[in-house]
Design a protein around this motif. Structure first.
Motif, PDB file in Angstrom:
ATOM      1  N   LEU A  87       0.845  -1.189   0.000  1.00 35.87           N
ATOM      2  CA  LEU A  87       0.000   0.000   0.000  1.00 35.87           C
ATOM      3  C   LEU A  87       0.884   1.244   0.000  1.00 35.87           C
ATOM      4  O   LEU A  87       1.267   1.756   1.044  1.00 35.87           O
ATOM      5  N   ALA A 116       0.364   2.117  -5.472  1.00 30.07           N
ATOM      6  CA  ALA A 116      -0.110   0.760  -5.218  1.00 30.07           C
ATOM      7  C   ALA A 116      -1.071   0.271  -6.294  1.00 30.07           C
ATOM      8  O   ALA A 116      -1.910   1.032  -6.783  1.00 30.07           O
ATOM      9  N   ASP A 121      -2.603  -4.893  -0.343  1.00 32.05           N
ATOM     10  CA  ASP A 121      -3.262  -5.100   0.943  1.00 32.05           C
ATOM     11  C   ASP A 121      -2.281  -5.177   2.113  1.00 32.05           C
ATOM     12  O   ASP A 121      -2.652  -5.556   3.210  1.00 32.05           O
ATOM     13  N   THR A 176       0.851  -3.072   4.207  1.00 32.03           N
ATOM     14  CA  THR A 176       1.610  -1.835   4.369  1.00 32.03           C
ATOM     15  C   THR A 176       3.107  -2.143   4.291  1.00 32.03           C
ATOM     16  O   THR A 176       3.532  -3.268   4.608  1.00 32.03           O
TER      17      THR A 176
END
Length: 95
Positions: free
Chosen positions: A51, A55, A60, A62
């Motif tokens: 992300l 992205a 999904d 980080t």
């Protein structure tokens, strides 16, 4: 018709990107062969779709979570040389 971007028939990934990934994979396998006698493991890690500002829609994970998973994997030492591992799914991927 073939374009200079070299997109595959079903996927829109440029030829240059696919060539670079193939070279990266082969380098990793060659390094694993060369470093095996020194007891050094060489693995390839897919960080997942992160992300970030750029992205993809399926992102999904980080960057912080991906980094945490990377550290956990390395600290666990639960892998063999020449493995291809996804941090997103924690699976071993086929070459």
């Amino acid at each position: 018709p073939w374009q200079s971007q070299g997109e595959a028939k079903q996927i829109r990934i440029a030829l240059s990107y696919r060539i670079a990934k193939a070279a990266q994979n082969m380098l990793s396998l060659c390094m694993a062969d060369d470093l095996e006698t020194d007891g050094i493991k060489v693995i390839v890690i897919h960080p997942g779709a992160l992300l970030t500002d750029m992205a993809p829609p399926d992102a999904d994970l980080t960057p912080k979570e991906s980094a945490k998973r990377l550290l956990n994997l390395l600290e666990s030492n639960a892998f063999s040389s020449r493995e291809f591992i996804s941090l997103a799914t924690r699976d071993r991927l086929p070459w």
